[in-house]
Design an enzyme around this catalytic site. Structure first.
Site, mmCIF file in Angstrom:
data_model
loop_
_atom_site.group_PDB
_atom_site.id
_atom_site.type_symbol
_atom_site.label_atom_id
_atom_site.label_comp_id
_atom_site.label_asym_id
_atom_site.label_seq_id
_atom_site.Cartn_x
_atom_site.Cartn_y
_atom_site.Cartn_z
ATOM 1 N N CYS A 166 -80.465 -22.455 51.012
ATOM 2 C CA CYS A 166 -81.629 -22.049 51.594
ATOM 3 C C CYS A 166 -82.941 -22.579 50.754
ATOM 4 O O CYS A 166 -82.804 -22.571 49.418
ATOM 5 C CB CYS A 166 -81.849 -20.517 51.461
ATOM 6 S SG CYS A 166 -83.412 -19.908 51.590
ATOM 7 N N ILE A 167 -83.715 -23.313 51.402
ATOM 8 C CA ILE A 167 -85.011 -23.968 50.816
ATOM 9 C C ILE A 167 -85.609 -22.787 49.976
ATOM 10 O O ILE A 167 -86.138 -23.168 48.616
ATOM 11 C CB ILE A 167 -85.779 -24.775 51.540
ATOM 12 C CG1 ILE A 167 -86.588 -25.729 50.880
ATOM 13 C CG2 ILE A 167 -86.465 -24.041 52.464
ATOM 14 C CD1 ILE A 167 -87.216 -26.775 51.504
#
Lengths: 130, 117
Positions: free
Chosen positions: A78-79
């Site tokens: 997840c960024i």
């Protein structure tokens, strides 16, 4: 059956990345498909290629990268979780003017939409780590 | 379309896990019908009047007010656990349906996907 795997715990601090790895191997051994592995929260540290354990311990990042490369499995970090924990690919390192990238190339940075998509399109979503 | 149940069990502060759970819920609401369930210390995320100015943490409880705008109007907690903590629904920052244990079990089985945070 299509499985999505979610990892919330950090490698070494938490059993989650190793338990998820064992589960992924079992899924493949039984002839099922892995739709995606999504690393969220502290799980994003699993993609840190700077991980350097003692010689008599397994390298959890490398085990995941090898499994993914050998079986063409999508590993997503997840960024938002990754950036706030310093897990960056080269694109993000350049964007934020950091001196180095830390994400192993077997992993891909993407958004939370990939987690939701996995929940909607896999037959089973299994979460490791709380 | 599948329905998603987001189960939140973490207290609001002390780690970023609760905040990241809410982020996932907001993202989910853009794609599917989502409900949220707050269990254990997770209910503390919804306490009204949180003040994080002295802890260098984000007061993300202010974001709960936006859930309805995101189409998330099914928010639940455990009545037993609310009572155990000495809380009333009026202590919470948004309207939450307090369920008895049997209805919580039904909530799990009525959703296609459960995501734990």
């Amino acid at each position: 059956m299509k499985f999505a795997i979610v990892v919330h715990g950090a490698p070494y601090s938490d059993q989650a990345p190793l338990s998820a790895l064992s589960f992924a191997r079992a899924v493949l051994a039984e002839g099922h498909e892995i739709y995606r592995v999504f690393f969220y929260q502290d799980g994003v540290h699993t993609g840190n290629r700077a991980i350097t354990p003692p010689q008599d311990e397994v390298n959890i990042q490398r085990l995941w990268s090898e499994l993914a490369t050998d079986n063409h499995i999508e590993l997503i970090v997840c960024i938002a979780s990754a950036l706030r924990r310093g897990v960056l690919d080269q694109t993000e390192a350049d964007r934020y003017e950091k001196s180095c990238a830390s994400l192993d190339p077997a992993f891909t940075i993407s958004g939370l939409g990939q987690l939701i998509d996995a929940g909607l399109n896999a037959d089973r979503l299994v979460t490791f780590g709380c | 379309m599948k329905t998603l149940l987001f189960v939140n069990t973490r207290p609001p502060h002390g780690s970023v896990k609760a905040q990241e759970g809410l982020d996932a819920l907001l993202m989910g609401s853009a794609f599917a019908e989502c409900s949220a369930l707050y269990l254990g210390d997770g209910i503390l995320q919804l306490l009204d009047g949180q003040d994080t100015t002295q802890t260098d943490q984000k007061n993300f409880s202010l974001t709960f007010g936006a859930l309805r705008d995101y189409g998330v109007d099914q928010v639940f907690c455990s009545k037993t656990q609310l009572d155990d903590k000495g809380l009333e629904p009026s202590d919470l920052v948004i309207n939450v349906a307090a369920l008895v244990d049997r209805d919580i079990a039904a909530l799990f089985s009525s959703h296609d996907v459960v995501l734990n945070f």
